[in-house]
Design an enzyme around this catalytic site. Sequence first.
Site, PDB file in Angstrom:
ATOM      1  N   TYR A 144      13.602  -2.639  -2.913  1.00  0.00           N
ATOM      2  CA  TYR A 144      13.175  -1.909  -4.106  1.00  0.00           C
ATOM      3  C   TYR A 144      12.111  -0.916  -3.682  1.00  0.00           C
ATOM      4  O   TYR A 144      11.165  -1.274  -2.977  1.00  0.00           O
ATOM      5  CB  TYR A 144      12.612  -2.874  -5.148  1.00  0.00           C
ATOM      6  CG  TYR A 144      12.082  -2.198  -6.394  1.00  0.00           C
ATOM      7  CD1 TYR A 144      12.952  -1.596  -7.305  1.00  0.00           C
ATOM      8  CD2 TYR A 144      10.721  -2.144  -6.659  1.00  0.00           C
ATOM      9  CE1 TYR A 144      12.470  -0.964  -8.449  1.00  0.00           C
ATOM     10  CE2 TYR A 144      10.230  -1.515  -7.808  1.00  0.00           C
ATOM     11  CZ  TYR A 144      11.113  -0.931  -8.692  1.00  0.00           C
ATOM     12  OH  TYR A 144      10.627  -0.312  -9.825  1.00  0.00           O
ATOM     13  N   ASP A 239       8.493   1.687   3.729  1.00  0.00           N
ATOM     14  CA  ASP A 239       7.895   1.455   2.418  1.00  0.00           C
ATOM     15  C   ASP A 239       7.067   0.180   2.525  1.00  0.00           C
ATOM     16  O   ASP A 239       7.576  -0.927   2.415  1.00  0.00           O
ATOM     17  CB  ASP A 239       8.987   1.327   1.351  1.00  0.00           C
ATOM     18  CG  ASP A 239       8.394   1.048  -0.030  1.00  0.00           C
ATOM     19  OD1 ASP A 239       7.162   0.873  -0.134  1.00  0.00           O
ATOM     20  OD2 ASP A 239       9.169   1.004  -0.997  1.00  0.00           O
ATOM     21  N   LYS A 267      -0.146  -1.004  -4.238  1.00  0.00           N
ATOM     22  CA  LYS A 267      -0.596  -2.378  -4.450  1.00  0.00           C
ATOM     23  C   LYS A 267      -1.957  -2.681  -3.811  1.00  0.00           C
ATOM     24  O   LYS A 267      -2.974  -2.299  -4.368  1.00  0.00           O
ATOM     25  CB  LYS A 267       0.509  -3.344  -4.022  1.00  0.00           C
ATOM     26  CG  LYS A 267       1.750  -3.121  -4.897  1.00  0.00           C
ATOM     27  CD  LYS A 267       2.862  -4.104  -4.804  1.00  0.00           C
ATOM     28  CE  LYS A 267       3.887  -3.807  -5.889  1.00  0.00           C
ATOM     29  NZ  LYS A 267       5.254  -3.656  -5.490  1.00  0.00           N
TER      30      LYS A 267
HETATM   31  C1  PLP Z   1       6.110  -2.481  -6.021  1.00  0.00           C
HETATM   32  C2  PLP Z   1       6.876  -1.683  -5.040  1.00  0.00           C
HETATM   33  C3  PLP Z   1       7.162  -0.326  -5.263  1.00  0.00           C
HETATM   34  C4  PLP Z   1       6.836   0.371  -6.552  1.00  0.00           C
HETATM   35  O1  PLP Z   1       5.482   0.439  -6.801  1.00  0.00           O
HETATM   36  P1  PLP Z   1       4.977   0.740  -8.312  1.00  0.00           P
HETATM   37  O2  PLP Z   1       3.503   0.843  -8.155  1.00  0.00           O
HETATM   38  O3  PLP Z   1       5.443  -0.431  -9.121  1.00  0.00           O
HETATM   39  O4  PLP Z   1       5.619   2.001  -8.739  1.00  0.00           O
HETATM   40  C5  PLP Z   1       7.776   0.393  -4.253  1.00  0.00           C
HETATM   41  N1  PLP Z   1       8.115  -0.212  -3.102  1.00  0.00           N
HETATM   42  C6  PLP Z   1       7.879  -1.505  -2.868  1.00  0.00           C
HETATM   43  C7  PLP Z   1       8.248  -2.100  -1.557  1.00  0.00           C
HETATM   44  C8  PLP Z   1       7.262  -2.289  -3.831  1.00  0.00           C
HETATM   45  O5  PLP Z   1       7.070  -3.590  -3.604  1.00  0.00           O
END
Ligand code: PLP
Length: 427
Positions: A144, A239, A267
């Site tokens: 994701y 990511d 995060k």
């Molecule tokens: C949470 C997450 C996102 C999206 O981040 P948001 O702040 O919710 O838009 C993208 N990539 C990864 C790997 C994530 O865990």
Amino acid sequence: MNQTRSKTLFKEAAALIPGGVNSPVRAGKAVGATPLFIDRAQGAEIVDADGNVYIDYIGSWGPMILGHRHPAVMAAIETVLKRGLSFGASTDLEARLARMVADAMPSIEMVRMVNSGTEATMSAIRLARGITGRDGLVKFDGCYHGHADMLLVDAGSGVATQAIPGSPGVPADVVRHTISLPYNNTAALKECLDRQGEQIACVIVEPVAGNMGMVEPDPEFLSALRKETEKHGCLLIFDEVMSGFRVAYGGAQARYSITPDITCLGKVIGGGMPVGAYGGSRQIMKHIAPEGNIYQAGTLSGNPVAMAAGIATLSELNKPGVYEGLETRTRRLADGLARTAADAGVPVQAHAVGAMLGLFFTDRPVTDFASAKTSDLSRFAAYYRAMLGKGIFLAPSQFEAIFVSTAHTDDHIDRTVNAAKAVFAGL
Ligand SMILES: *Cc1c(COP(=O)(O)O)cnc(C)c1O
């Protein structure tokens, strides 16, 4: 356990907010539960609107790696609050956080702050496309990367939980350029790039996958990603919105010694405030406006309160022994859960990497999205509800990771394993 106040608040919210929640992962539909409404939290414990106390393994879905209301983070925020909330002009805090990120991750010389992980990944992809002049994008099933159109193809997290293949409203023309391949599958990657590598701008991956539950990368897969993208002139995007500063201070790229071209963060770097970031070499990042011509902007980007929370969080994390402690406690939890499940004859797969944990209700080894989906979802739902009843706050989905913070003590872990012991026996 009395959760009547949460139920009332949920009913009120559901009349005004789609599904009663502002992010689908918070809903309880998949596990037959009503979402809890939170009153407050401290350390590893979270308190709902009815006053019930839970050990928190959601940690705001990753950011709260120091636990809730860490004194250093609260003090840093209080200091900047007195000066103003947002100026739409630069403060020294932005370069300070950028410096900390660059020091932690040698692949990053320059970094641009944004407000969410979604913004980080969509901007990183625009950058990769702008630099290479190619449109193609390779991702992996069950990963994701936020909710941008071109990434909502076989995505994990909430998309997997709601069993939505993609999303209505995403134009076919936009996802025409997206290819999704099985995670940890080096042969599929090679085959794809050999066939159409010169049309691919970038390959984006969660180097430790945390949105199909937590799935460990095969180190050979990660090195193949580096080698094959280089060979075909595609940019490699890690990511690390979830894994950054969680599986190691330097993220998965430090843990597995792979240097990506672009890194996405979020995060943890916001310490609980809305922050995202993407960075890479000066050579790559100089293409971003106003230095270059690839456009990306944000009214609240680099917000001083968010920067202060991030700086304080990283400063705490960079102290000696922090990751050893996180890793030991996460491993203690994974081993405890695996042992008690085995004793009760419940087949599970438990993995830990850094301060991330995956627990799958399946007897098959989990290496990708297909094997993650062999999990018994109704068994997970029963486990979820029973654990909640015992004061353990877990993500309401089989396809989410479990997060341990520095505030989780051995006692929290042991109480969790004891709760699981009773729950497994009743499954
Ligand atoms: C949470 C997450 C996102 C999206 O981040 P948001 O702040 O919710 O838009 C993208 N990539 C990864 C790997 C994530 O865990």
